[in-house]
Structure formats: C-alpha cells, structure tokens
Design a protein around this motif. Sequence first.
Motif: not given
Ligand SMILES: N[C@@H](Cc1c[nH]c[nH+]1)C(=O)O
Length: 394
Positions: A81, A83, A275-276, A296, A298, A313, A315
Amino acid sequence: MKKDLLHTPEGVRDIYSTECVEKKIIENKLHDVCRLYGYNDIQTPSIEYFDVFSKERGSVPSNEMFKLFDRYGNTLVLRPDMTPSIARAAAKYFEDHILPIKLCYVSNTFINVSKYYQGRLKENTVIGAELIDDASIDADYEIICMVIDCMKNAGLTEFQVELGNVAFFNGLLKDAGIKGDTYEELLNLINEKNYIGVEEILNNLNIDKNTAKVLLELPQLFGQAEVLDKARSLTNIPECIEAVDRLTNLYELLKINGYDKYVSFDLGELSNHTYYTGIIFHAFTFGTGEPIASGGRYDKLLGQFGCDKASIGFSLIIDRLMAAINRQNIEIEVEYSGVLLVYSEDKLQDAVKRANELRKDGINVCMIRKNNNKSESQYIEYAKASQLSDVVYI
Ligand SMILES: N[C@@H](Cc1c[nH]c[nH+]1)C(=O)O
C-alpha cells in the motif's frame, strides 16, 4: 525451449506489446491529472521495513504481505500500500513544511492475496495522490474531483464514486464503548453488508438500544443524498452528526462543477484500512466487481511517524482500470509517429547518419538491418506494432 522457465508465479504477469503501450498511455493521462492539480512526484522504495505496515498502522494484514529479510535479520516487506510509505517519507522530509504538501506517484504495490481472491493480481500498478497537512473540506473536495477527473480522462463515462465517512461508524462504536476484536468484527460484517452477522453480535452486547438500531441499519444506509438526511435523523451523537454534515457539505461543493452526479453515499461503507478517520470513498465502473479507485482521510497516520498532519488521498489501480476499459470496449487512441529505418548491409554508415539527424529533430527512429527473406508487408507490420508511422529503406 525450457518451457517451465517461461512462467511467472501465480498472481503476477507480463504486460507487453499493445497492452503495454495502452497501459502507458492511460498511466500518462492519469498522471496528467495529478500534475494539473499541482501535485509533485515522489518515489519511495518497493521494499520497506515491516514496521511501516505493522498492525497499528492499519494497512494490510500481515499475512497478505510478501516478507523478506535483510542481511542483519530485519524483516522487510514489499510495500502492499503506498499510503504508509508516503506518510513515512513525508514525516521524514516535509516535517517543517508550513503549507500543505501535495504528492503523487505511479508505483507498483504487492499484496499476497489469499486463494479466496483467485484472479486478483498480486502486483498492481497504482497511481495516487496524497494531500498532506490539510484538514479542510476543500482538501476532501479536491481529492474527489481528482478521482472523477482520472476516471473521465481514462475515457470512462459511466462510473460512480461512493462516499462514506468512517467517523459515523466510529462515533456509534465509541458511544457504545465497543473496542478491540468486537470493533473489528462489526467493521468486517457491516462492510460485507452481513445484516444477520451484525444482528447476532449486537444481540450479545449490552448497548444502548438506539445505537444498536442504527448499527443494524448501517448496511442499508446507502443511496443518493437523501440517505444523509435519514442518517442524521437516526442519531444525536455529535460525532455522527458531524460526520454526516461533512458529507453534506462535500456534496454541496461537488455541485460547483457538476460532479455531484458522479457520487452516491454509503454510510455502511467502511474500509479494512483502519488508518482512515473520516471521509472514505470507492470508485466503481462496469466490467470489474471491485473498486478501481479508493481513498480517504487519514488524520492520525502521520502522527504515528512522529509528525502529526491531517491528510487525505486516493489510489487508483491502473490494471483494474485497464480491465474495465477493455470490457467496456473503450478505444485507447495510440499515436503513431517516427520511422522504421530499414538499411541494406552495406549502408550502415548512411543509415546511422540519417537516424542521428532525425533523432536530433526529436523523431523516433528504429533501425533494422534488411533481411532479404522478409517482405515489405512484414516491415510495415513491425512498424505498426512499434507505433511507428513510416518505413524508410536505405
Ligand atoms: N492507499 C489506499 C488508498 C489511499 C490513498 N490515500 C489514502 N488512501 C489504498 O490502497 O486503498
């Protein structure tokens, strides 16, 4: 040929020829959106310390990560991930920034999904953007607009962004004093819209009747904007009301550019990423059962890296988007330009000179020594497969 050497492991694949060209085109179109909104590129390593993704971070379960060890015995992971990686990097390099930080990335993530998710790729290219150190609703609005613009720029016309707010669920659970394993169980059941499962757990808990009623209704609290009024009428817990108001205000902002038509609401929409803390969303289109984009707010994640900054943010999984584009028969316009320069064996010098001149003018030149067994049409075919518009013989 060593046939068994030609395979890739389960869940990963080669992308080549037209598919690779098209993927790059889409990738660039989405990246253009991030640049248009003023986001700056960042690259973080594919390998991180396991602790960046440990349970407290709220990202991906440990058994879904590819783990490896460095020579000192530290546990490393292939990032599942982006983030948490960006949060780590931002905490390290942008701690003293006094204005919001806008970062974007195109990177691969790796999730060792269980066999229950057969068909899901274990390596995906994602494009994303993170707006760090901005707690305002304007930031939520900007990120949702970017998601919508990405979908539009990719050529999709029919898609929906489902908006939720985990603060509503968290408000209910805090009021009921539900924590730990029960919190996680309820989160998963509501996420799966498993009404029976939610009822079963609530029956065993001694919590306020009204809160239990709202939790039972959560899996059904989805639809158009009216659902927000319904949610507001169900509770007077301040945190929950605030969460619904945030969605209402966001909806009003989305009307500015007519983007309200792309959104719907789902208060039972939760995420496995714990983390949201606030607004969350998933973007869907036809041709994939799973969301193409998600994201979402965070607000507490950077704090875990020692640099408290409220952030939001998204993705978008490019491989999933490509699958949807194909199933919807959306054509990706490939630009043909440049020269296939076919030279006879004794004309190498002339060919190099010509190629250098053309390349100086910014023209792509692919040189091939002429093989007399090959026909002109084969060269034309080759040029086309390489997105070259002309064939020149020397
Ligand atoms: N990284 C999260 C999406 C995200 C980006 N920023 C915040 N949330 C995901 O892969 O689901």
